[in-house]
Write a protein that holds these residues in place. Structure first.
Motif, PDB file in Angstrom:
ATOM      1  N   ILE A  10     -27.445  78.738  82.510  1.00 44.17           N
ATOM      2  CA  ILE A  10     -27.885  78.714  83.918  1.00 44.17           C
ATOM      3  C   ILE A  10     -26.834  79.408  84.785  1.00 44.17           C
ATOM      4  O   ILE A  10     -27.161  80.281  85.597  1.00 44.17           O
ATOM      5  N   ASP A  27     -32.287  75.466  91.650  1.00 47.35           N
ATOM      6  CA  ASP A  27     -33.436  74.647  91.259  1.00 47.35           C
ATOM      7  C   ASP A  27     -33.906  75.046  89.867  1.00 47.35           C
ATOM      8  O   ASP A  27     -34.209  76.216  89.632  1.00 47.35           O
ATOM      9  N   VAL A  28     -33.944  74.065  88.974  1.00 49.51           N
ATOM     10  CA  VAL A  28     -34.453  74.340  87.629  1.00 49.51           C
ATOM     11  C   VAL A  28     -35.651  73.436  87.350  1.00 49.51           C
ATOM     12  O   VAL A  28     -35.787  72.363  87.933  1.00 49.51           O
ATOM     13  N   ILE A  30     -37.678  71.609  84.245  1.00 51.17           N
ATOM     14  CA  ILE A  30     -37.548  71.231  82.844  1.00 51.17           C
ATOM     15  C   ILE A  30     -38.809  70.480  82.409  1.00 51.17           C
ATOM     16  O   ILE A  30     -39.171  69.465  83.006  1.00 51.17           O
ATOM     17  N   LEU A 102     -38.484  75.586  80.820  1.00 47.24           N
ATOM     18  CA  LEU A 102     -37.022  75.549  80.765  1.00 47.24           C
ATOM     19  C   LEU A 102     -36.629  76.740  81.629  1.00 47.24           C
ATOM     20  O   LEU A 102     -36.266  77.789  81.150  1.00 47.24           O
ATOM     21  N   GLN A 103     -36.768  76.546  82.944  1.00 42.68           N
ATOM     22  CA  GLN A 103     -36.780  77.697  83.840  1.00 42.68           C
ATOM     23  C   GLN A 103     -35.839  77.512  85.037  1.00 42.68           C
ATOM     24  O   GLN A 103     -35.737  76.417  85.593  1.00 42.68           O
ATOM     25  N   ILE A 104     -35.189  78.602  85.406  1.00 44.17           N
ATOM     26  CA  ILE A 104     -34.452  78.629  86.665  1.00 44.17           C
ATOM     27  C   ILE A 104     -35.457  79.096  87.709  1.00 44.17           C
ATOM     28  O   ILE A 104     -35.952  80.224  87.645  1.00 44.17           O
ATOM     29  N   ALA A 105     -35.809  78.204  88.628  1.00 41.81           N
ATOM     30  CA  ALA A 105     -36.863  78.523  89.595  1.00 41.81           C
ATOM     31  C   ALA A 105     -36.311  79.362  90.739  1.00 41.81           C
ATOM     32  O   ALA A 105     -36.873  80.396  91.095  1.00 41.81           O
TER      33      ALA A 105
END
Lengths: 114, 264
Positions: A10, A27-28, A30, A102-105
């Motif tokens: 991240i 903001d991630v 999950i 499993l994302q970095i928004a």
């Protein structure tokens, strides 16, 4: 156990996107089907960022429920059990709609005033 | 997405603004890392929408391309500690014998004990210790595998076993560039494991149920386990073996040869 690796990944992405600008918040998202422990992720984040320019940067974790769409019922149901089955009819003809994120928004970058 | 402003009273709102995102702007950033010069009026929310593992996946793709270029078919072998990965690999290397050229990329937190075990069985071996980081990574990631691959003669290998670190959680999350994921499960682990560790059981293309020679001594309910496995992953191929006695290892070896032949 791999939360530290995830935080390193991240930070790598955030650092590249920020290009030196101060980041206030990350903001991630999950998914429920991922084996990520939110507290452990926060702990790893603190450990990695303390004393760096990301020391004040907040990590915000959105938990995304596992949702399947059932072909037979034509409804979406939320799973709380890892078996991919419709919660309404218990059928297995389902398609996963969410839960593997499993994302970095986004990142919040402080505004620069000239 | 608009430009977000956070005010002193804590309220946040955004203005519709055609270029809220600083990406691509040609700012010059002096004093990188020193933000004392900033006067903050708020923050701009920049959409990233990128997988946390995107960097890992990019390197996994590069690994896969290298393997494909050399005609190597790679299987990522995962299990809990002590399920019998190394013992099964020994049997498998002997069972496959000269039929294909073999390689092993051995991942371990520390020590070369497993790599030593596999010496002399005709396979090229590369050891990757994962302890370089904070006290030892619990999994192999694509970068570690890339480093291990660089020490293998890929042109002389048809079938490559990537023996992951013993762990039922983390290895399942990291693609390393393999063509298939295999899971070794021992009947001493209990019937409920597919439900407790669904990510790994779901990720597996094949599950090798090991230590069946112990079944007469256990209360283990094999049918219940197979039912749980099927609920979580109805598509996995399943082999019942004893790596200790060699029972059932031949069908597993045939599956590997068939999978390799299909890919070639």
């Amino acid at each position: 156990m791999h939360e530290l690796s995830l935080c390193q990944a991240i930070l790598g992405t955030v650092d590249a996107r920020a290009a030196g600008r101060p980041v206030r918040r990350v903001d991630v998202r999950i998914g429920h089907l991922r084996q990520v422990v939110p507290d452990s992720l926060q702990f790893s984040w603190q450990m990695l960022t303390e004393g760096t320019e990301y020391g004040d940067c907040e990590l915000v974790v959105e938990h995304v429920p596992a949702v399947v769409h059932c072909a037979a019922c034509d409804v979406d149901t939320t799973l709380d059990w890892p078996i991919l089955a419709c919660a309404a009819c218990e059928g297995f003809d389902v398609e996963l709609r969410s839960g593997e994120e499993l994302q970095i928004a986004s990142i919040d970058i402080a505004q620069e005033v000239r | 997405m608009g430009r977000f402003h956070r005010h002193a009273d804590g309220t946040v709102h955004d203005h519709d603004h055609p270029h809220d995102d600083h990406e691509g702007h040609d700012h010059e950033h002096r004093d990188v890392g020193d933000h004392r010069g900033y006067t903050e009026t708020g923050v701009a929310r920049v959409a990233v929408l990128e997988s946390i593992l995107s960097e890992n996946d990019r390197i996994a793709d590069a690994n896969q391309a290298d393997l494909a270029e050399h005609g190597v078919w790679a299987v990522n072998v995962m299990s809990s500690p002590g399920a019998g990965k190394t013992t099964l690999l020994k049997r498998t290397l002997v069972g496959l014998g000269e039929r294909v050229r073999l390689g092993v990329l051995e991942g371990d937190i520390a020590t070369s004990l497993d790599a030593d075990e596999l010496q002399g069985l005709g396979a090229a071996i590369s050891l990757v210790n994962t302890s370089a980081g904070f006290g030892g990574e619990c999994h192999l990631d694509a970068v570690m595998v890339r480093s291990g691959l660089s020490r293998l003669p890929l042109g002389d290998i048809d079938l490559l076993f990537i023996e992951n670190v013993g762990n039922l959680v983390c290895p399942a999350e990291f693609n390393v560039g393999e063509q298939a994921k295999a899971m070794v499960y021992a009947v001493t682990e209990g019937e409920e494991k597919p439900l407790k560790y669904p990510v790994m059981f779901r990720a597996a293309d094949v599950v090798v149920v090991n230590k069946i020679d112990l079944l007469p001594h256990l209360d283990f309910d094999l049918d219940q386990f197979l039912g749980n496995l099927h609920d979580v992953n109805p598509h996995a191929a399943v082999f019942q073996v004893s790596a200790r006695t060699g029972e059932g290892v031949d069908p597993w070896c045939r599956w590997l040869l068939d999978a390799h032949a299909r890919a070639a």
